[in-house]
Each structure stands twice: as C-alpha cells, then as structure tokens.
Motif scaffolding. Structure first.
Motif, short mmCIF file in Angstrom:
data_model
loop_
_atom_site.label_atom_id
_atom_site.label_comp_id
_atom_site.label_asym_id
_atom_site.label_seq_id
_atom_site.Cartn_x
_atom_site.Cartn_y
_atom_site.Cartn_z
N SER A 9 78.42 102.43 -32.78
CA SER A 9 77.86 101.02 -33.48
C SER A 9 78.73 100.33 -33.79
O SER A 9 78.66 99.06 -34.27
CB SER A 9 76.78 101.39 -34.15
N GLN A 73 74.71 102.25 -24.70
CA GLN A 73 73.39 101.55 -25.31
C GLN A 73 74.18 100.24 -25.68
O GLN A 73 73.38 99.21 -25.66
CB GLN A 73 72.71 102.27 -26.34
N GLU A 74 75.22 100.27 -26.54
CA GLU A 74 75.85 99.19 -26.94
C GLU A 74 76.11 98.24 -25.88
O GLU A 74 76.10 96.90 -25.92
CB GLU A 74 77.21 99.24 -27.72
N GLU A 77 73.05 96.35 -24.51
CA GLU A 77 72.56 95.36 -25.55
C GLU A 77 73.44 94.19 -25.43
O GLU A 77 73.00 92.97 -25.45
CB GLU A 77 72.77 95.96 -26.84
N LYS A 78 74.61 94.27 -24.91
CA LYS A 78 75.58 92.93 -24.60
C LYS A 78 74.86 92.50 -23.13
O LYS A 78 74.97 91.33 -23.20
CB LYS A 78 76.92 93.35 -24.38
N GLU A 81 72.00 90.30 -23.87
CA GLU A 81 72.55 88.96 -24.61
C GLU A 81 72.95 88.01 -23.45
O GLU A 81 72.59 86.99 -23.39
CB GLU A 81 73.41 89.15 -25.93
#
Length: 111
Positions: A9, A73-74, A77-78, A81
């Motif tokens: 994170s 997971q990061e 998320e990108k 977006e």
C-alpha cells in the motif's frame, strides 16, 4: 511473496522518485528497434502496475504478472482509475504459464 505484503500500500510512495516515464521511453525505443510497436506485451514482476499502465497508455495490450496478491490489488485499483484494458495474473515468474504468446516480455526495477 511475503516481503511485499506489508508495504504494497505504500510501495508507490517509496518509489515516487523512480523514473518510470524514462524507463518507458527506453523500453519503447528498444521495442521499436525490434519492430514491436503494438501487440501483446508481458510485464513480468509488474508490482503495482506503474510501468504496465504507461505501456498500455502507449497502445500495447498489456499483461501484468506478479507473485504478490497485495501488489496486484494496487495495480487493479490503478486499472480501475485509468480504464485501460490490462490483464493482471497472480503467478510466480519462476513457473508462470500463459495460454498463448506475447510479442515481448519486460521486467524492470527489482523484479
């Protein structure tokens, strides 16, 4: 990989001075030298997907592979977006499997 679980994170914050844009430009030059200006490219050890996103924005069909679920997971998320059509796969690079071929494989940083 357990080592990346605890800081996935904050990984991008720790890497904020990493010249991903320059690395992307260098990769684009090398790919171009080999006539690879589009098509499917694999980012091996993609981590949070910073380079994967840049290459996808340049028109490549990207697959990102990483062993860390938290790092992916990061990246996911990108992707949410940016809206870029990137496929992320949770696999160990030492034993990964693709059900097809790619035009190129890239791997940067500490992968």
């Amino acid at each position: 990989m357990e080592a990346y679980t605890d800081f996935a994170s904050v990984y991008d914050e720790l890497m904020d001075n990493t010249p991903y844009g320059q690395w992307c430009d260098n990769i684009l030059n090398v790919l171009g030298e080999y006539g690879i200006r589009d098509g499917l490219v694999l980012d091996m050890g993609c981590g949070t997907g910073s380079l994967t996103e840049l290459l996808a924005a340049k028109g490549y069909d990207m697959i990102g592979v990483d062993v860390s679920e938290d790092m992916l997971q990061e990246a996911i998320e990108k992707r949410a977006e940016s809206g870029l059509p990137i496929l992320y796969l949770l696999q160990d690079m030492r034993e990964f499997e693709l059900y097809g071929t790619v035009r190129a494989v890239v791997s940067i940083c500490d992968s």
